[in-house]
Design a protein around this motif. Structure first.
Motif, PDB file in Angstrom:
ATOM      1  N   LYS A 236     102.658  -3.038 -21.984  1.00 38.42           N
ATOM      2  CA  LYS A 236     103.288  -4.161 -22.669  1.00 38.42           C
ATOM      3  C   LYS A 236     103.892  -3.663 -23.982  1.00 38.42           C
ATOM      4  O   LYS A 236     103.476  -2.645 -24.520  1.00 38.42           O
ATOM      5  N   PRO A 237     104.894  -4.372 -24.499  1.00 36.23           N
ATOM      6  CA  PRO A 237     105.547  -3.929 -25.745  1.00 36.23           C
ATOM      7  C   PRO A 237     104.546  -3.708 -26.870  1.00 36.23           C
ATOM      8  O   PRO A 237     103.637  -4.511 -27.086  1.00 36.23           O
ATOM      9  N   GLY A 238     104.692  -2.576 -27.549  1.00 34.36           N
ATOM     10  CA  GLY A 238     103.847  -2.272 -28.691  1.00 34.36           C
ATOM     11  C   GLY A 238     102.627  -1.430 -28.397  1.00 34.36           C
ATOM     12  O   GLY A 238     101.941  -0.987 -29.322  1.00 34.36           O
ATOM     13  N   PHE A 239     102.342  -1.170 -27.100  1.00 30.32           N
ATOM     14  CA  PHE A 239     101.140  -0.415 -26.753  1.00 30.32           C
ATOM     15  C   PHE A 239     101.439   1.030 -26.352  1.00 30.32           C
ATOM     16  O   PHE A 239     100.571   1.891 -26.445  1.00 30.32           O
ATOM     17  N   GLN A 240     102.652   1.293 -25.887  1.00 34.38           N
ATOM     18  CA  GLN A 240     103.011   2.643 -25.459  1.00 34.38           C
ATOM     19  C   GLN A 240     103.650   3.398 -26.632  1.00 34.38           C
ATOM     20  O   GLN A 240     104.860   3.595 -26.693  1.00 34.38           O
ATOM     21  N   ILE A 241     102.807   3.799 -27.561  1.00 33.13           N
ATOM     22  CA  ILE A 241     103.251   4.487 -28.769  1.00 33.13           C
ATOM     23  C   ILE A 241     102.712   5.911 -28.757  1.00 33.13           C
ATOM     24  O   ILE A 241     101.512   6.132 -28.513  1.00 33.13           O
ATOM     25  N   TRP A 242     103.572   6.878 -28.998  1.00 31.44           N
ATOM     26  CA  TRP A 242     103.137   8.263 -29.115  1.00 31.44           C
ATOM     27  C   TRP A 242     103.865   8.926 -30.278  1.00 31.44           C
ATOM     28  O   TRP A 242     105.085   8.876 -30.350  1.00 31.44           O
ATOM     29  N   GLU A 243     103.096   9.491 -31.185  1.00 31.83           N
ATOM     30  CA  GLU A 243     103.633  10.136 -32.382  1.00 31.83           C
ATOM     31  C   GLU A 243     104.570   9.202 -33.140  1.00 31.83           C
ATOM     32  O   GLU A 243     105.632   9.589 -33.608  1.00 31.83           O
ATOM     33  N   GLY A 244     104.162   7.940 -33.234  1.00 33.51           N
ATOM     34  CA  GLY A 244     104.890   6.953 -34.013  1.00 33.51           C
ATOM     35  C   GLY A 244     106.091   6.338 -33.337  1.00 33.51           C
ATOM     36  O   GLY A 244     106.744   5.460 -33.911  1.00 33.51           O
ATOM     37  N   GLN A 245     106.406   6.775 -32.123  1.00 31.58           N
ATOM     38  CA  GLN A 245     107.580   6.267 -31.402  1.00 31.58           C
ATOM     39  C   GLN A 245     107.154   5.526 -30.139  1.00 31.58           C
ATOM     40  O   GLN A 245     106.250   5.969 -29.425  1.00 31.58           O
ATOM     41  N   GLU A 246     107.802   4.388 -29.868  1.00 31.62           N
ATOM     42  CA  GLU A 246     107.514   3.655 -28.637  1.00 31.62           C
ATOM     43  C   GLU A 246     108.260   4.310 -27.481  1.00 31.62           C
ATOM     44  O   GLU A 246     109.452   4.597 -27.577  1.00 31.62           O
ATOM     45  N   LEU A 247     107.537   4.542 -26.393  1.00 31.00           N
ATOM     46  CA  LEU A 247     108.112   5.234 -25.246  1.00 31.00           C
ATOM     47  C   LEU A 247     109.096   4.348 -24.500  1.00 31.00           C
ATOM     48  O   LEU A 247     108.913   3.131 -24.397  1.00 31.00           O
ATOM     49  N   ASN A 248     110.129   4.960 -23.963  1.00 30.78           N
ATOM     50  CA  ASN A 248     111.095   4.265 -23.135  1.00 30.78           C
ATOM     51  C   ASN A 248     110.483   4.017 -21.760  1.00 30.78           C
ATOM     52  O   ASN A 248     110.121   4.957 -21.045  1.00 30.78           O
ATOM     53  N   GLN A 249     110.361   2.749 -21.391  1.00 24.97           N
ATOM     54  CA  GLN A 249     109.693   2.387 -20.149  1.00 24.97           C
ATOM     55  C   GLN A 249     110.658   2.472 -18.953  1.00 24.97           C
ATOM     56  O   GLN A 249     111.746   1.899 -18.977  1.00 24.97           O
TER      57      GLN A 249
END
Length: 264
Positions: A236-249
């Motif tokens: 869900k938006p806001g949960f897929q964060i890595w090294e401060g960046q949200e991943l492109n789903q």
């Protein structure tokens, strides 16, 4: 160049010999490998001396959790995705999961064979005592020797925003679980269960441990990682964060391999 190839070949042979000395003979002999090769996906390892050793990463906060980011090359990933979609399991939009038991597709057997071989080729530094060697191996030796290595398969297809809630795999399955991640990167979170629910003696509870999975990566879970840590993928938006960046789903496909417990 020929000297380098010769040295690499000897190095790989020495690794196998060292693992056999520590763990005993693997049930998967070279002669048997030659007889059971499956050429359809070309997932088998290259000739000794020409294969680039995989990069194994031990998730040190969680005993028994290992990650191999370069398990499958991009061409192998494409071949595997094609083979999965060609099974005809996902012809309807509502179909997003397929489960198989016992007689698994040939491509899943290739994955199992590659897992076994790559674990034997892992590069622990300065194996000392038996316990140190055991800790340096991505998969326990008793699991590595079982036949078949896995006999149950789950394939999930996740559209952007779709994931899986925190869980521990059912106890009907043995120790030792493998997950291959395809198409879309994601962050898998691990959360320690209540210690009263886990038979394994553990340290005090920790916060969530994030693990970044790239396409073609392999996760191996055994011991504490299998029994005492829940794993989840919240896309869900806001949960897929890595090294401060949200991943492109994007669409993500996962292949999970497990071994059913024997019925007494």
């Amino acid at each position: 160049m020929e000297m380098d190839d010769h040295n690499n070949k000897n190095k790989n042979k020495n690794k196998k010999a060292l693992f056999k000395e520590v763990f005993g003979d693997s049930s998967d002999s070279e002669d048997n490998e030659q007889q059971t090769q499956q050429p359809q996906l070309e997932l088998e390892l290259e000739e000794e001396g020409h294969h680039q050793n995989p990069s194994w990463e031990q998730i040190k906060e969680i005993k028994g959790l290992w990650l191999c980011r370069d398990f499958l090359s991009p061409p192998q990933q494409s071949s595997l995705v094609s083979a999965i979609l060609n099974e005809g399991w996902f012809t309807e939009p509502s179909h997003n999961q397929a489960m198989r038991f016992g007689d698994l597709p040939a491509w899943s057997s290739e994955i199992s064979n590659s897992i076994r071989e790559l674990v034997l080729l892992c590069d622990p530094v300065d194996l000392g005592t038996y316990d140190e060697a055991k800790e340096a191996c991505p998969f326990p030796s008793d699991l590595l020797r079982r036949e078949p290595l896995f006999d149950q398969l789950i394939v999930n297809v996740y559209q952007p925003g779709e994931g899986i809630s925190a869980h521990i795999d059912l106890m009907r399955f043995e120790d030792g679980i493998a997950i291959v991640s395809l198409e879309s990167s994601c962050v898998m979170h691990f959360t320690q269960v209540d210690r009263t629910d886990c038979d394994i003696k553990m340290d005090p509870p920790m916060t969530k441990i994030p693990v970044y999975l790239t396409p073609g990566s392999l996760v191996l879970m055994s011991e504490e990682a299998r029994y005492c840590w829940k794993h989840e993928i919240n896309r869900k938006p806001g949960f897929q964060i890595w090294e401060g960046q949200e991943l492109n789903q994007k669409r993500r496909i996962s292949v999970t391999l497990r071994k059913l417990c024997k019925v007494e």
